[in-house]
Scaffold this active site. Structure first.
Site, mmCIF file in Angstrom:
data_model
loop_
_atom_site.group_PDB
_atom_site.id
_atom_site.type_symbol
_atom_site.label_atom_id
_atom_site.label_comp_id
_atom_site.label_asym_id
_atom_site.label_seq_id
_atom_site.Cartn_x
_atom_site.Cartn_y
_atom_site.Cartn_z
ATOM 1 N N THR A 173 0.808 -1.224 0.000
ATOM 2 C CA THR A 173 0.000 0.000 0.000
ATOM 3 C C THR A 173 0.839 1.271 0.000
ATOM 4 O OG1 THR A 173 -0.198 -0.176 2.405
ATOM 5 C CG2 THR A 173 -2.012 -1.074 1.089
ATOM 6 N N GLY A 174 2.157 1.139 0.123
ATOM 7 C CA GLY A 174 3.030 2.311 -0.009
ATOM 8 C C GLY A 174 3.142 2.709 -1.475
ATOM 9 N N SER A 175 3.677 3.900 -1.740
ATOM 10 C CA SER A 175 3.725 4.385 -3.124
ATOM 11 C C SER A 175 4.594 3.492 -4.013
ATOM 12 C CB SER A 175 4.236 5.829 -3.166
ATOM 13 O OG SER A 175 5.514 5.926 -2.554
ATOM 14 N N GLU B 113 16.613 -0.386 0.587
ATOM 15 C CA GLU B 113 18.010 0.060 0.669
ATOM 16 C C GLU B 113 18.247 0.730 2.015
ATOM 17 O OE1 GLU B 113 20.952 3.158 -1.768
ATOM 18 O OE2 GLU B 113 18.964 2.697 -2.550
ATOM 19 N N TYR C 67 20.859 -3.699 -16.134
ATOM 20 C CA TYR C 67 20.088 -3.226 -17.290
ATOM 21 C C TYR C 67 21.007 -2.988 -18.488
ATOM 22 C CZ TYR C 67 17.347 -1.800 -13.157
ATOM 23 O OH TYR C 67 16.723 -1.758 -11.939
ATOM 24 N N HIS D 135 27.245 1.623 -3.540
ATOM 25 C CA HIS D 135 26.785 0.571 -2.639
ATOM 26 C C HIS D 135 27.542 0.593 -1.325
ATOM 27 C CE1 HIS D 135 25.088 -2.057 -6.103
ATOM 28 N NE2 HIS D 135 24.158 -1.311 -5.562
ATOM 29 N N LYS E 18 -4.147 -3.266 7.578
ATOM 30 C CA LYS E 18 -4.993 -3.028 6.398
ATOM 31 C C LYS E 18 -5.556 -4.319 5.815
ATOM 32 C CE LYS E 18 -3.063 1.422 5.184
ATOM 33 N NZ LYS E 18 -2.539 2.311 4.134
ATOM 34 N N ILE F 170 13.968 -5.356 -1.796
ATOM 35 C CA ILE F 170 14.392 -4.196 -2.574
ATOM 36 C C ILE F 170 14.949 -3.098 -1.656
ATOM 37 C CG2 ILE F 170 13.616 -2.456 -4.258
ATOM 38 C CD1 ILE F 170 13.427 -5.363 -5.281
ATOM 39 N N GLU G 297 31.771 -5.429 -8.600
ATOM 40 C CA GLU G 297 32.257 -4.070 -8.355
ATOM 41 C C GLU G 297 33.324 -4.115 -7.283
ATOM 42 O OE1 GLU G 297 28.611 -2.071 -7.298
ATOM 43 O OE2 GLU G 297 28.518 -3.005 -5.335
#
Length: 291
Positions: free
Chosen positions: A17-19, A100, A161, A249, A43, A98, A211
């Site tokens: 429910t967060g953006s 961070e 990517y 990172h 919720k 995800i 890296e």
């Protein structure tokens, strides 16, 4: 074939429910991902996103009611470790985080619980996983991928990517692309992913993006020398980084020894990895290796 996730993965979104959770859930569903539930404490009983995904108060409820076996976490860093632990206790098979900026001390607690479980954690601080044309669990842009026979494992989201783009430009698609995260403590390392790609009959080549900082890439290359039969193309980010400088990172900080880009590139070459000096060489290098 694929590794870790596929079209049958049933995904619960923690923090739906967060953006961020809402936006990326819509994107994942549009790609074809089976999002079966969301979790936001307090919720439960409501629905979320344009697709009216049922929301539960806990991961355990989502597992019982929707048979969820995979979770993705879009939760603020101060709550993210608890969210991972909740998924572990609910016996979720693959957990993708995800978030961070999770404190290292929190991740030490997570790692201890994780190591005593059958769950697998990808991340934190990672872009997630995409098994092309089957499921996208995370924030990777699905449209850049094409189905094919190359596996991609990377510490860096953006470079994942870039590598995919270079492969596609050279007519090479992907089986699964996975960002493992660049924090000091992560759930799954490169050796574990190389092992999965080696055992996947559809994966014919592997791209490994590392890296500066730490020795994970060198350990992975040493392991691959004895255990991987497929060609590996490697790239190390941070070639111009000065010793002691933190680069993006939390785990990418060079002590000036064996963890510099130059030292890692040399070690990878000695183990038979085809090392590229630039990301732009990845696709062409792999194409030549598969001839």
């Amino acid at each position: 074939m694929s590794i870790l996730v596929n079209k049958n993965s049933k995904v619960v979104v923690q923090g739906i429910t967060g953006s961020e959770g809402t936006f990326h859930t819509n994107q994942m569903i549009e790609y074809g991902t089976k999002i079966v539930a969301g979790v936001t404490p307090g919720k439960g009983g409501t629905t979320a996103t344009d697709h009216k995904v049922p929301v539960y108060n806990s991961v355990e409820e989502a597992k019982i009611n929707q048979d969820a076996n995979t979770s993705i976490i879009f939760v603020p860093p101060r709550f993210a470790a608890e969210a991972i632990i909740e998924s572990i206790y609910a016996k979720i098979e693959v957990i993708i985080c995800i978030s961070e900026g999770i404190p290292v001390n929190d991740m030490l607690v997570v790692k201890k619980i994780l190591d005593q479980s059958n769950s697998r954690l990808i991340g934190p601080n990672c872009p997630g996983i995409i098994t092309v044309d089957e499921t996208k669990i995370g924030i990777m842009p699905g449209f850049i991928c094409e189905k094919g026979n190359i596996g991609v494992v990377s510490k860096s989201g953006t470079l994942t990517y870039e590598a995919i783009d270079q492969l596609v430009k050279n007519g090479l698609g992907q089986t699964t692309a996975i960002g493992i995260g660049g924090d000091p403590i992560i759930g799954t390392d490169m050796i574990a992913i190389l092992k999965l790609f080696e055992n996947d009959p559809e994966t014919e080549g592997i791209v490994m993006i590392g890296e500066i900082g730490g020795l994970m890439e060198v350990e992975a290359a040493n392991w691959a020398k004895e255990n991987v039969s497929k060609p590996i193309v490697g790239f190390i980010a941070g070639q111009t980084a000065p010793p002691g400088r933190r680069m993006g990172h939390a785990g990418a900080i060079v002590s000036g020894g064996d963890d510099t880009a130059e030292a890692k590139m040399r070690a990878l070459k000695e183990c038979g990895v085809s090392v590229c000096k630039s990301v732009s060489e990845i696709g062409e290098t792999m194409k030549n290796l598969l001839k």
